[in-house]
Enzyme design. Structure first.
Site, PDB file in Angstrom:
ATOM      1  N   TYR A   1     -10.986   0.654 -24.606  1.00  0.00           N
ATOM      2  CA  TYR A   1     -10.631  -0.737 -24.277  1.00  0.00           C
ATOM      3  C   TYR A   1     -11.840  -1.601 -24.633  1.00  0.00           C
ATOM      4  O   TYR A   1     -12.977  -1.217 -24.349  1.00  0.00           O
ATOM      5  CB  TYR A   1     -10.363  -0.810 -22.769  1.00  0.00           C
ATOM      6  CG  TYR A   1      -9.341  -1.828 -22.292  1.00  0.00           C
ATOM      7  CD1 TYR A   1      -8.065  -1.894 -22.845  1.00  0.00           C
ATOM      8  CD2 TYR A   1      -9.649  -2.683 -21.223  1.00  0.00           C
ATOM      9  CE1 TYR A   1      -7.127  -2.801 -22.357  1.00  0.00           C
ATOM     10  CE2 TYR A   1      -8.709  -3.580 -20.729  1.00  0.00           C
ATOM     11  CZ  TYR A   1      -7.451  -3.632 -21.310  1.00  0.00           C
ATOM     12  OH  TYR A   1      -6.529  -4.516 -20.800  1.00  0.00           O
TER      13      TYR A   1
ATOM     14  N   ILE B   1       0.861  -1.184   0.000  1.00  0.00           N
ATOM     15  CA  ILE B   1       0.000   0.000   0.000  1.00  0.00           C
ATOM     16  C   ILE B   1       0.893   1.228   0.000  1.00  0.00           C
ATOM     17  O   ILE B   1       1.876   1.288   0.729  1.00  0.00           O
ATOM     18  CB  ILE B   1      -0.937   0.019   1.233  1.00  0.00           C
ATOM     19  CG1 ILE B   1      -1.856  -1.207   1.189  1.00  0.00           C
ATOM     20  CG2 ILE B   1      -1.731   1.315   1.303  1.00  0.00           C
ATOM     21  CD1 ILE B   1      -2.815  -1.321   2.359  1.00  0.00           C
TER      22      ILE B   1
ATOM     23  N   ASP C   1      -6.184   0.922 -11.299  1.00  0.00           N
ATOM     24  CA  ASP C   1      -4.895   1.630 -11.250  1.00  0.00           C
ATOM     25  C   ASP C   1      -4.518   2.178 -12.622  1.00  0.00           C
ATOM     26  O   ASP C   1      -4.032   3.305 -12.747  1.00  0.00           O
ATOM     27  CB  ASP C   1      -3.786   0.725 -10.673  1.00  0.00           C
ATOM     28  CG  ASP C   1      -3.659  -0.633 -11.363  1.00  0.00           C
ATOM     29  OD1 ASP C   1      -4.567  -1.026 -12.130  1.00  0.00           O
ATOM     30  OD2 ASP C   1      -2.641  -1.319 -11.119  1.00  0.00           O
TER      31      ASP C   1
ATOM     32  N   GLY D   1      -7.995  -2.481 -15.193  1.00  0.00           N
ATOM     33  CA  GLY D   1      -7.581  -2.187 -13.815  1.00  0.00           C
ATOM     34  C   GLY D   1      -7.836  -0.733 -13.431  1.00  0.00           C
ATOM     35  O   GLY D   1      -7.556   0.175 -14.219  1.00  0.00           O
TER      36      GLY D   1
ATOM     37  N   THR E   1       4.274  -4.699  -9.448  1.00  0.00           N
ATOM     38  CA  THR E   1       4.177  -6.155  -9.403  1.00  0.00           C
ATOM     39  C   THR E   1       4.089  -6.690 -10.837  1.00  0.00           C
ATOM     40  O   THR E   1       4.785  -7.616 -11.209  1.00  0.00           O
ATOM     41  CB  THR E   1       2.942  -6.577  -8.591  1.00  0.00           C
ATOM     42  OG1 THR E   1       3.079  -6.049  -7.277  1.00  0.00           O
ATOM     43  CG2 THR E   1       2.825  -8.085  -8.526  1.00  0.00           C
TER      44      THR E   1
ATOM     45  N   ASP F   1       3.945   1.529 -15.741  1.00  0.00           N
ATOM     46  CA  ASP F   1       3.978   1.329 -14.297  1.00  0.00           C
ATOM     47  C   ASP F   1       4.745   0.046 -14.012  1.00  0.00           C
ATOM     48  O   ASP F   1       4.260  -1.051 -14.275  1.00  0.00           O
ATOM     49  CB  ASP F   1       2.542   1.249 -13.761  1.00  0.00           C
ATOM     50  CG  ASP F   1       2.491   1.122 -12.239  1.00  0.00           C
ATOM     51  OD1 ASP F   1       3.527   0.781 -11.628  1.00  0.00           O
ATOM     52  OD2 ASP F   1       1.425   1.362 -11.661  1.00  0.00           O
TER      53      ASP F   1
HETATM   54  N1  LIG Z   1       9.537  -4.185   0.149  1.00  0.00           N
HETATM   55  C1  LIG Z   1       9.203  -4.415  -1.123  1.00  0.00           C
HETATM   56  N2  LIG Z   1       8.183  -5.247  -1.412  1.00  0.00           N
HETATM   57  C2  LIG Z   1       7.813  -5.471  -2.681  1.00  0.00           C
HETATM   58  N3  LIG Z   1       8.408  -4.898  -3.738  1.00  0.00           N
HETATM   59  C3  LIG Z   1       9.425  -4.064  -3.514  1.00  0.00           C
HETATM   60  C4  LIG Z   1       9.870  -3.760  -2.211  1.00  0.00           C
HETATM   61  N4  LIG Z   1      10.878  -2.862  -2.310  1.00  0.00           N
HETATM   62  C5  LIG Z   1      11.065  -2.628  -3.603  1.00  0.00           C
HETATM   63  N5  LIG Z   1      10.200  -3.330  -4.352  1.00  0.00           N
HETATM   64  C6  LIG Z   1      10.136  -3.324  -5.824  1.00  0.00           C
HETATM   65  O1  LIG Z   1       8.916  -2.732  -6.198  1.00  0.00           O
HETATM   66  C7  LIG Z   1       8.256  -3.513  -7.198  1.00  0.00           C
HETATM   67  C8  LIG Z   1       6.771  -3.504  -6.895  1.00  0.00           C
HETATM   68  O2  LIG Z   1       6.330  -2.190  -7.121  1.00  0.00           O
HETATM   69  P1  LIG Z   1       5.101  -1.555  -6.378  1.00  0.00           P
HETATM   70  O3  LIG Z   1       5.398  -1.356  -4.945  1.00  0.00           O
HETATM   71  O4  LIG Z   1       4.737  -0.370  -7.184  1.00  0.00           O
HETATM   72  O5  LIG Z   1       4.051  -2.767  -6.539  1.00  0.00           O
HETATM   73  P2  LIG Z   1       2.636  -2.971  -5.906  1.00  0.00           P
HETATM   74  O6  LIG Z   1       2.547  -2.489  -4.506  1.00  0.00           O
HETATM   75  O7  LIG Z   1       2.216  -4.363  -6.118  1.00  0.00           O
HETATM   76  O8  LIG Z   1       1.798  -2.036  -6.761  1.00  0.00           O
HETATM   77  P3  LIG Z   1       1.088  -2.369  -8.106  1.00  0.00           P
HETATM   78  O9  LIG Z   1       0.122  -3.444  -7.842  1.00  0.00           O
HETATM   79  O10 LIG Z   1       0.433  -1.064  -8.375  1.00  0.00           O
HETATM   80  O11 LIG Z   1       2.109  -2.722  -9.100  1.00  0.00           O
HETATM   81  C9  LIG Z   1       8.880  -4.906  -7.175  1.00  0.00           C
HETATM   82  O12 LIG Z   1       9.087  -5.369  -8.486  1.00  0.00           O
HETATM   83  C10 LIG Z   1      10.181  -4.725  -6.404  1.00  0.00           C
HETATM   84  O13 LIG Z   1      11.324  -4.865  -7.237  1.00  0.00           O
HETATM   85  C1  LIG Z   2      -2.552  -5.451 -14.452  1.00  0.00           C
HETATM   86  C2  LIG Z   2      -2.742  -5.098 -12.998  1.00  0.00           C
HETATM   87  C3  LIG Z   2      -2.568  -6.361 -12.156  1.00  0.00           C
HETATM   88  C4  LIG Z   2      -1.622  -4.107 -12.652  1.00  0.00           C
HETATM   89  O1  LIG Z   2      -1.696  -3.694 -11.342  1.00  0.00           O
HETATM   90  C5  LIG Z   2      -4.110  -4.419 -12.737  1.00  0.00           C
HETATM   91  O2  LIG Z   2      -4.225  -3.257 -13.472  1.00  0.00           O
HETATM   92  C6  LIG Z   2      -5.259  -5.335 -13.090  1.00  0.00           C
HETATM   93  O3  LIG Z   2      -5.599  -6.195 -12.331  1.00  0.00           O
HETATM   94  N1  LIG Z   2      -5.854  -5.146 -14.307  1.00  0.00           N
HETATM   95  C7  LIG Z   2      -6.955  -5.918 -14.796  1.00  0.00           C
HETATM   96  C8  LIG Z   2      -6.730  -6.353 -16.203  1.00  0.00           C
HETATM   97  C9  LIG Z   2      -6.638  -5.236 -17.219  1.00  0.00           C
HETATM   98  O4  LIG Z   2      -6.237  -4.102 -16.896  1.00  0.00           O
HETATM   99  O5  LIG Z   2      -7.005  -5.471 -18.388  1.00  0.00           O
HETATM  100  K   LIG Z   3       1.577  -2.039 -11.911  1.00  0.00           K
END
Ligand SMILES: Nc1ncnc2c1ncn2[C@@H]1O[C@H](COP(=O)(O)OP(=O)(O)OP(=O)(O)O)[C@@H](O)[C@H]1O
Ligand SMILES: CC(C)(CO)[C@@H](O)C(=O)NCCC(=O)O
Ligand SMILES: [K+]
Length: 243
Positions: free
Chosen positions: A87, A12, A96, A94, A120, A117
């Site tokens: 789309y 988060i 986001d 998503g 993940t 972006d």
């Molecule tokens: N503590 C951590 N936990 C997870 N990912 C981390 C951490 N520190 C750095 N990262 C890096 O951040 C990336 C994940 O990015 P971000 O935090 O934006 O993902 P998220 O919280 O799942 O968000 P989103 O779902 O929007 O992508 C990973 O690929 C990783 O390399």
């Molecule tokens: C692709 C992710 C996982 C990236 O956070 C999210 O935007 C999501 O769950 N999207 C749904 C599938 C789509 O955007 O078509």
């Molecule tokens: K993302």
């Protein structure tokens, strides 16, 4: 004061905004959500409003806390976003990605924009100069690539991202770093080149947890801003909700 909250797939992210200025950013684990949010409210008692977007997973305790402490706005699919959605499956796009597309439209008016972006997953979102959202691509993120290779093989270790100094990996670790990091960099450069070829002028925004790490090695001119989603939430609040 506004608290913007981005519930991602893994973590988060939250930021306190005073008008257009980001006062402080916080990153925390989902399990600590309400405890961490409580701390933010203690530190910034002037937060009266909040805006939240989530990739889908429910966060009931955080949701209730925001509702209790602030006038909360949850971004959902019914919201009137500042772009036309082309789309073909808008119901599965998503949230986001829609917030990022909105931010690009508001911060970079009148041009073609590609928002990348690197979280993940790595998402590519293209909004043309007429504010038509066209779609893009979804691929595995940096950490996901390392974890998948470890989880789906017998022999590959779990490594943490490291910038390869060589292109030819001469050990297991060097080969994996080259494959993951150089592989993702080639992917980014490849996509960016293709968009530029097709649309000439394209503004490229790179965000997400890996934006700063990747930006160092990208040859193309891009705006790297790891806070772009939080800033986009603030823009949505300031220019489409508050007024
Ligand atoms: N503590 C951590 N936990 C997870 N990912 C981390 C951490 N520190 C750095 N990262 C890096 O951040 C990336 C994940 O990015 P971000 O935090 O934006 O993902 P998220 O919280 O799942 O968000 P989103 O779902 O929007 O992508 C990973 O690929 C990783 O390399
Ligand atoms: C692709 C992710 C996982 C990236 O956070 C999210 O935007 C999501 O769950 N999207 C749904 C599938 C789509 O955007 O078509
Ligand atoms: K993302």
């Amino acid at each position: 004061m506004l608290l913007a909250v981005d519930i991602g797939n893994t973590r988060i992210k939250a930021a306190v905004f005073e008008d257009t200025v980001l006062a402080e950013k916080f990153v925390f684990d989902k399990n600590d959500a309400s405890v961490e949010a409580e701390k933010i409210f203690q530190k910034y008692p002037k937060i009266a409003h909040s805006i939240l977007s989530s990739v889908g997973k429910e966060q009931d305790s955080l949701f209730l806390l925001l509702k209790e402490k602030t006038k909360m706005f949850g971004v959902n699919r019914d919201f009137t976003f500042p772009f036309q959605n082309n789309y073909s499956t808008p119901a599965t796009l998503g949230i986001d990605r829609m917030v990022l597309a909105s931010g690009a439209v508001m911060q970079f008016p009148g041009c073609n924009r590609l928002i990348i972006d690197a979280g993940t997953c790595v998402t590519y979102d293209f909004v043309d100069s007429e504010n038509k959202y066209q779609g893009g691509a979804i691929s595995p993120g940096l950490r996901l690539r390392y974890e998948s290779m470890h989880n789906f093989t017998a022999k590959l270790p779990l490594l943490y991202p490291e910038m390869p100094d060589k292109f030819i990996g001469n050990s297991t670790a060097a080969s994996m770093h080259s494959g993951v990091v150089n592989g993702l960099l080639y992917e980014l450069e490849g996509f960016i080149s293709q968009y530029k070829q097709q649309y000439q002028d394209v503004t490229i925004i790179l965000t997400g947890g890996d934006a700063d790490f990747l930006a160092k090695r990208l040859k193309n001119t891009i705006f790297a801003n790891s806070n772009f989603l939080l800033e986009s939430l603030n823009f949505l609040y300031l220019y489409t909700i508050k007024k």
